[in-house]
Design a protein around this motif. Structure first.
Motif, PDB file in Angstrom:
ATOM      1  N   LEU A  14       0.814  -1.212   0.000  1.00 37.81           N
ATOM      2  CA  LEU A  14       0.000   0.000   0.000  1.00 37.81           C
ATOM      3  C   LEU A  14       0.847   1.262   0.000  1.00 37.81           C
ATOM      4  O   LEU A  14       0.510   2.250  -0.660  1.00 37.81           O
ATOM      5  CB  LEU A  14      -0.923  -0.012   1.222  1.00 37.81           C
ATOM      6  CG  LEU A  14      -1.962  -1.132   1.253  1.00 37.81           C
ATOM      7  CD1 LEU A  14      -2.606  -1.204   2.631  1.00 37.81           C
ATOM      8  CD2 LEU A  14      -3.017  -0.929   0.196  1.00 37.81           C
ATOM      9  N   LEU A  53     -10.313   4.023  -3.556  1.00 35.83           N
ATOM     10  CA  LEU A  53      -9.475   3.611  -2.434  1.00 35.83           C
ATOM     11  C   LEU A  53     -10.092   3.956  -1.087  1.00 35.83           C
ATOM     12  O   LEU A  53      -9.589   3.525  -0.048  1.00 35.83           O
ATOM     13  CB  LEU A  53      -8.091   4.254  -2.547  1.00 35.83           C
ATOM     14  CG  LEU A  53      -7.180   3.673  -3.630  1.00 35.83           C
ATOM     15  CD1 LEU A  53      -5.888   4.462  -3.716  1.00 35.83           C
ATOM     16  CD2 LEU A  53      -6.896   2.212  -3.360  1.00 35.83           C
ATOM     17  N   LEU A  78      -2.163   2.466   3.854  1.00 39.35           N
ATOM     18  CA  LEU A  78      -3.311   2.939   3.082  1.00 39.35           C
ATOM     19  C   LEU A  78      -3.413   4.457   3.131  1.00 39.35           C
ATOM     20  O   LEU A  78      -3.663   5.110   2.112  1.00 39.35           O
ATOM     21  CB  LEU A  78      -4.600   2.303   3.614  1.00 39.35           C
ATOM     22  CG  LEU A  78      -5.878   2.672   2.860  1.00 39.35           C
ATOM     23  CD1 LEU A  78      -5.788   2.264   1.404  1.00 39.35           C
ATOM     24  CD2 LEU A  78      -7.095   2.030   3.520  1.00 39.35           C
ATOM     25  N   ARG A  82      -2.306   6.528  -0.355  1.00 40.03           N
ATOM     26  CA  ARG A  82      -3.240   7.324  -1.144  1.00 40.03           C
ATOM     27  C   ARG A  82      -2.686   8.719  -1.418  1.00 40.03           C
ATOM     28  O   ARG A  82      -2.852   9.270  -2.507  1.00 40.03           O
ATOM     29  CB  ARG A  82      -4.584   7.418  -0.420  1.00 40.03           C
ATOM     30  CG  ARG A  82      -5.365   6.123  -0.451  1.00 40.03           C
ATOM     31  CD  ARG A  82      -6.716   6.251   0.206  1.00 40.03           C
ATOM     32  NE  ARG A  82      -6.609   6.542   1.618  1.00 40.03           N
ATOM     33  CZ  ARG A  82      -7.642   6.534   2.459  1.00 40.03           C
ATOM     34  NH1 ARG A  82      -8.848   6.259   2.003  1.00 40.03           N
ATOM     35  NH2 ARG A  82      -7.473   6.791   3.737  1.00 40.03           N
ATOM     36  N   THR A 131      -4.556  -4.045  -4.996  1.00 38.77           N
ATOM     37  CA  THR A 131      -5.894  -4.444  -5.443  1.00 38.77           C
ATOM     38  C   THR A 131      -6.327  -5.740  -4.770  1.00 38.77           C
ATOM     39  O   THR A 131      -7.472  -5.881  -4.323  1.00 38.77           O
ATOM     40  CB  THR A 131      -5.903  -4.610  -6.971  1.00 38.77           C
ATOM     41  OG1 THR A 131      -5.462  -3.397  -7.581  1.00 38.77           O
ATOM     42  CG2 THR A 131      -7.292  -4.956  -7.473  1.00 38.77           C
ATOM     43  N   ALA A 134      -7.339  -4.925  -1.325  1.00 41.57           N
ATOM     44  CA  ALA A 134      -8.549  -4.120  -1.201  1.00 41.57           C
ATOM     45  C   ALA A 134      -9.817  -4.925  -1.424  1.00 41.57           C
ATOM     46  O   ALA A 134     -10.853  -4.640  -0.817  1.00 41.57           O
ATOM     47  CB  ALA A 134      -8.498  -2.949  -2.190  1.00 41.57           C
TER      48      ALA A 134
END
Length: 366
Positions: A14, A53, A78, A82, A131, A134
Motif C-alpha cells: 500500500l 481507495l 493505506l 493514497r 488491489t 482491497a
C-alpha cells in the motif's frame, strides 16, 4: 499467513507499490507520446482511483489477536499510500506539461512499444498487491506476482538490446546527442520496485491466520501453592528439586530449547525490510556451587515486538511449572512451584536487541 508478516507485507504494497504504479503508467504514456491535453484524462482516472481507495477503509482482516497494533502497517500504508498516488500523478502530469520538446531520446516504433509495454506490465505488477488486498483476498500469491515482474524486466531488456544493436551499427552522426539518465533509471526502477513487489511474498500469501501465531503447549498449569504470609498473596517457589544431576542438566537444556520454540518467529533487526532470524543456539555453562555444580544459560531473542514475544514465553514457563515471583526494573524473576523442576530461577527482560532470557539450575551434588 502469520498476522504480523501479513501486516508488514500489506503495508509495503500500500505504501510503496501502489504509488509506484501511477509513475509506471505515466512513463508508458510519455513514451507513447500522447498529446499533452490527454494528460488531464490521466489525472481524472487517478482521481477516480483515489475515490475507490476509500472503499477498503473498513477492510482490516480481523484476527483473534489482542495486539492493538496488528493492523498498524496497513493503516499507515493505506493512508500515506493514497497521498503518494495523488502526489505522484500530479508531479508526473506537471513534468510533462512543462518539459522541453524533444527532451528525451526518441526511439523507433518497435523499441518504443516494447519500452511502453514494459512500463505497463510493471504498472500492473505494482497495482496488483494493493488491489488484491482491497478486494478482500489478502496478500497476493507469489506465483501471481512474480511472472509479471519477470515479464516487465524481460521486455525492457529486449528493448535495450535492440537499442544497443542499433546504436552500434549507426553512424556517429546518427547517434542520439541528448544526454539523459535513461535507460539506467528505468533499469534501476524496474528491478528495485520488482524486488519490493516480490521479496515480501516469500513470507506467504492469503489472509492472516491467528492459528499460525505460536502458542505455548497446552499443558496443565501447576497450581501455585499459596504462602501463609498475608502480605504476599502470590505463589511460593520451591527451593529444592528431586531430580539428580543428569536430569537437572537435560531439564535445563530442554527448558531453553522450549523457550525458543514458545517465542515463535524472530526478526532480523539488521535487515531494512521485514525478515526472519534464525533461532539462537542453546548453550549451557557448568558452574561450581556450594553443594556441587549447576548449569546456566542465556538467550537473546531478537524481535520488533517484545510485547508479543515475552507473554508467550511467560505462558510457556507457567505451563511447565514455573511462576513469576518478582519484577524489578522491567525484568521478571521466575521460579519453580514444583519440586520436580530443573531450573531454580529465570529472568526475563528486554533490551534494544530483543528479549533477554537467563536461567540457572538447581545446585546438585557433583
Amino acid at each position: 499467513m502469520e498476522p504480523n508478516a501479513f501486516d508488514a507485507t500489506a503495508g509495503v504494497a500500500l505504501l510503496v507499490l501502489m504509488p509506484s504504479s501511477v509513475l509506471f503508467v505515466a512513463a508508458a504514456l510519455r513514451r507513447l507520446g500522447i498529446p499533452r491535453w490527454s494528460w488531464s484524462l490521466y489525472l481524472l482516472a487517478v482521481a477516480g482511483v483515489l475515490v475507490l481507495l476509500h472503499q477498503p477503509d473498513a477492510v482490516r482482516y480481523p484476527v483473534d489477536d489482542p495486539d492493538p497494533w496488528s493492523d498498524w502497517y496497513q493503516f499507515i500504508g493505506l493512508g500515506l499510500g493514497r497521498i503518494g498516488v495523488g502526489v505522484n500523478a500530479v508531479a508526473a502530469a506537471v513534468w510533462i506539461a512543462v518539459r522541453r520538446k524533444g527532451y528525451h531520446e526518441r526511439l523507433p516504433r518497435r523499441e518504443t512499444r516494447l519500452v511502453a509495454a514494459a512500463y505497463g506490465v510493471m504498472a500492473i505488477a505494482t497495482a496488483l498487491p494493493a488491489t488484491w488486498w482491497a478486494i478482500g483476498l489478502g496478500v497476493v500469491p507469489l506465483l501471481a506476482e512474480l511472472p509479471l515482474v519477470v515479464t516487465a524486466a524481460a521486455v525492457l531488456t529486449w528493448s535495450l538490446v535492440l537499442r544497443a544493436r542499433r546504436l552500434r551499427s549507426a553512424a556517429e552522426d546518427d547517434r542520439p546527442s541528448i544526454e539523459t539518465t535513461w535507460p539506467a533509471d528505468s533499469v534501476v526502477a524496474v528491478w528495485l520496485v520488482g524486488a519490493l513487489a516480490v521479496g515480501p511474498l516469500f513470507a506467504g500469501s492469503g489472509r492472516p491466520d491467528a492459528s499460525l501465531v505460536p502458542q505455548p503447549d497446552a499443558a496443565v498449569t501447576a497450581t501455585p501453592r499459596s504462602t501463609p504470609d498475608p502480605e504476599w498473596p502470590g505463589p511460593t517457589p520451591v527451593t529444592t528439586t528431586t531430580l539428580d544431576g543428569a536430569a537437572v542438566e537435560s531439564g535445563t537444556r530442554s527448558l531453553l530449547e522450549d523457550t525458543v520454540r514458545w517465542a515463535g518467529p524472530l526478526d532480523d533487526l539488521s535487515s531494512p525490510t521485514p525478515a526472519s532470524a534464525e533461532p539462537p543456539p542453546v548453550v549451557l555453562t557448568e558452574q561450581r556451587c556450594d553443594a556441587g555444580r549447576r548449569w546456566s544459560g542465556s538467550l537473546v531473542l531478537p524481535t520488533v515486538r517484545p510485547q508479543d514475544l515475552a507473554p508467550r514465553v511467560r505462558s510457556g514457563w507457567e505451563s511447565a511449572g514455573y511462576a513469576a515471583v518478582d519484577r524489578a526494573m522491567g525484568t521478571d524473576l521466575v521460579m519453580p512451584v514444583r519440586d520436580d523442576a530443573a531450573v531454580e530461577r529465570m529472568r526475563l527482560g528486554g533490551g534494544a536487541d530483543g528479549v533477554h532470557v537467563t536461567v540457572e539450575s538447581f545446585c546438585v551434588p557433583a
